[in-house]
Write an enzyme that holds these catalytic residues in place. Sequence first.
Site, PDB file in Angstrom:
ATOM      1  N   GLY A   7     -12.528  64.243  41.724  1.00 33.33           N
ATOM      2  CA  GLY A   7     -12.608  64.387  43.227  1.00 33.33           C
ATOM      3  C   GLY A   7     -11.755  63.276  43.766  1.00 33.33           C
ATOM      4  O   GLY A   7     -11.153  62.400  42.977  1.00 33.33           O
ATOM      5  N   ASN A  14      -2.500  44.727  40.978  1.00 37.67           N
ATOM      6  CA  ASN A  14      -3.637  44.772  40.177  1.00 37.67           C
ATOM      7  C   ASN A  14      -3.544  44.999  38.582  1.00 37.67           C
ATOM      8  O   ASN A  14      -4.452  44.561  37.852  1.00 37.67           O
ATOM      9  CB  ASN A  14      -4.513  46.026  40.507  1.00 37.67           C
ATOM     10  CG  ASN A  14      -4.964  45.737  42.226  1.00 37.67           C
ATOM     11  OD1 ASN A  14      -5.550  44.877  42.352  1.00 37.67           O
ATOM     12  ND2 ASN A  14      -4.432  46.627  43.277  1.00 37.67           N
ATOM     13  N   LEU A  67      -6.093  62.834  39.609  1.00 37.54           N
ATOM     14  CA  LEU A  67      -6.323  63.356  38.152  1.00 37.54           C
ATOM     15  C   LEU A  67      -7.030  64.607  37.972  1.00 37.54           C
ATOM     16  O   LEU A  67      -7.938  64.767  38.834  1.00 37.54           O
ATOM     17  CB  LEU A  67      -6.926  62.653  37.168  1.00 37.54           C
ATOM     18  CG  LEU A  67      -6.217  61.022  37.052  1.00 37.54           C
ATOM     19  CD1 LEU A  67      -6.835  60.425  35.851  1.00 37.54           C
ATOM     20  CD2 LEU A  67      -4.661  61.290  36.641  1.00 37.54           C
ATOM     21  N   ASN A  99     -11.239  53.796  38.926  1.00 37.61           N
ATOM     22  CA  ASN A  99     -10.415  53.806  40.179  1.00 37.61           C
ATOM     23  C   ASN A  99     -10.737  52.710  40.961  1.00 37.61           C
ATOM     24  O   ASN A  99     -11.824  52.290  41.331  1.00 37.61           O
ATOM     25  CB  ASN A  99     -10.388  55.233  40.790  1.00 37.61           C
ATOM     26  CG  ASN A  99      -9.178  55.182  41.866  1.00 37.61           C
ATOM     27  OD1 ASN A  99      -8.076  54.946  41.835  1.00 37.61           O
ATOM     28  ND2 ASN A  99      -9.734  55.359  43.139  1.00 37.61           N
ATOM     29  N   HIS A 138     -10.137  51.406  45.049  1.00 37.77           N
ATOM     30  CA  HIS A 138     -10.034  51.927  46.278  1.00 37.77           C
ATOM     31  C   HIS A 138     -10.036  50.898  47.446  1.00 37.77           C
ATOM     32  O   HIS A 138     -11.157  49.881  47.318  1.00 37.77           O
ATOM     33  CB  HIS A 138     -10.975  53.341  46.642  1.00 37.77           C
ATOM     34  CG  HIS A 138     -10.595  53.721  47.941  1.00 37.77           C
ATOM     35  ND1 HIS A 138      -9.619  54.576  48.408  1.00 37.77           N
ATOM     36  CD2 HIS A 138     -11.156  53.538  49.089  1.00 37.77           C
ATOM     37  CE1 HIS A 138      -9.477  54.819  49.397  1.00 37.77           C
ATOM     38  NE2 HIS A 138     -10.578  54.252  50.173  1.00 37.77           N
ATOM     39  N   GLY A 190       1.898  47.075  41.643  1.00 37.15           N
ATOM     40  CA  GLY A 190       1.148  46.639  40.204  1.00 37.15           C
ATOM     41  C   GLY A 190       0.608  45.404  40.379  1.00 37.15           C
ATOM     42  O   GLY A 190       0.510  44.700  39.423  1.00 37.15           O
ATOM     43  N   GLU A 224      -9.553  42.683  45.361  1.00 41.96           N
ATOM     44  CA  GLU A 224      -9.249  43.884  44.519  1.00 41.96           C
ATOM     45  C   GLU A 224      -8.919  43.175  43.162  1.00 41.96           C
ATOM     46  O   GLU A 224      -9.217  43.861  42.232  1.00 41.96           O
ATOM     47  CB  GLU A 224      -7.758  44.421  44.910  1.00 41.96           C
ATOM     48  CG  GLU A 224      -8.144  45.192  46.402  1.00 41.96           C
ATOM     49  CD  GLU A 224      -6.823  45.963  46.722  1.00 41.96           C
ATOM     50  OE1 GLU A 224      -6.811  46.824  47.746  1.00 41.96           O
ATOM     51  OE2 GLU A 224      -5.743  45.939  46.132  1.00 41.96           O
ATOM     52  N   ASP A 240     -11.447  59.886  45.085  1.00 44.44           N
ATOM     53  CA  ASP A 240     -12.602  58.824  45.559  1.00 44.44           C
ATOM     54  C   ASP A 240     -13.905  58.919  45.795  1.00 44.44           C
ATOM     55  O   ASP A 240     -14.702  58.533  46.527  1.00 44.44           O
ATOM     56  CB  ASP A 240     -12.095  58.126  47.251  1.00 44.44           C
ATOM     57  CG  ASP A 240     -10.582  57.794  47.233  1.00 44.44           C
ATOM     58  OD1 ASP A 240     -10.016  57.164  46.243  1.00 44.44           O
ATOM     59  OD2 ASP A 240      -9.876  57.979  48.369  1.00 44.44           O
TER      60      ASP A 240
END
Length: 217
Positions: free
Chosen positions: A169, A18, A114, A128, A130, A16, A200, A171
């Site tokens: 999808g 981020n 998801l 999202n 990555h 966690g 990030e 990424d």
Amino acid sequence: MSNAKLKTAVLVSGGGTNLQALIDYAADCAASGKDCPYEIVCVIADTKKAYALERAAKANIPSEICSPYAVMGEAAAKAADRDTKRLAVSNAMLAACKKYGAEAIVEAGCLTVLAGDIIKEYENKIINLHPALLPKFGGVGMWGHHVHEAVIAAGEKESGCTVHIADGGCDTGRILIQKRVPVLPGDTPDSLYERIAPEEHKAIVEGLIMLAKEIKK
């Protein structure tokens, strides 16, 4: 643009850090009298072991556990295939998002890809993070240190992180922000991660602010 804060659900699987960056930015805004365009209304984990749940508790943010065992029961979860568990977890996460009135979703190190109605109901409202420069080094199995190992093995000269719109999808989806760092001679997955992690934390805050502006304009 509306002055109302974007009510946001944050999905997590691990430590966690981020999530913490989002919490800290909001707290800094409150302390300095600066407007924060988002409000974290809930934290949702796909495993009860996520330390991110502790971070949510310390910040007085409600949380939900939507692991396969929690939403399907132990026997059903053990018998189910990956896609069935993915859909069950996604549907439970959708219910939790609705429960807390979330208008947008941030996947902050969430390992569940998801699926189903949550993608439709939050279309263009899910971001999202990555840990690589998509479209390189994305897809199934590309998470955490697996990504950094692959980057180093490929002899890449740079890596970084990407914030993108999640579209169901793995990424895939429109890229909003990328942060770049060099890959240095002698790098290990750990040393590369240590260079990427601060980027990030910046990217996820910038990405959510960007999303809030798009939705609230």
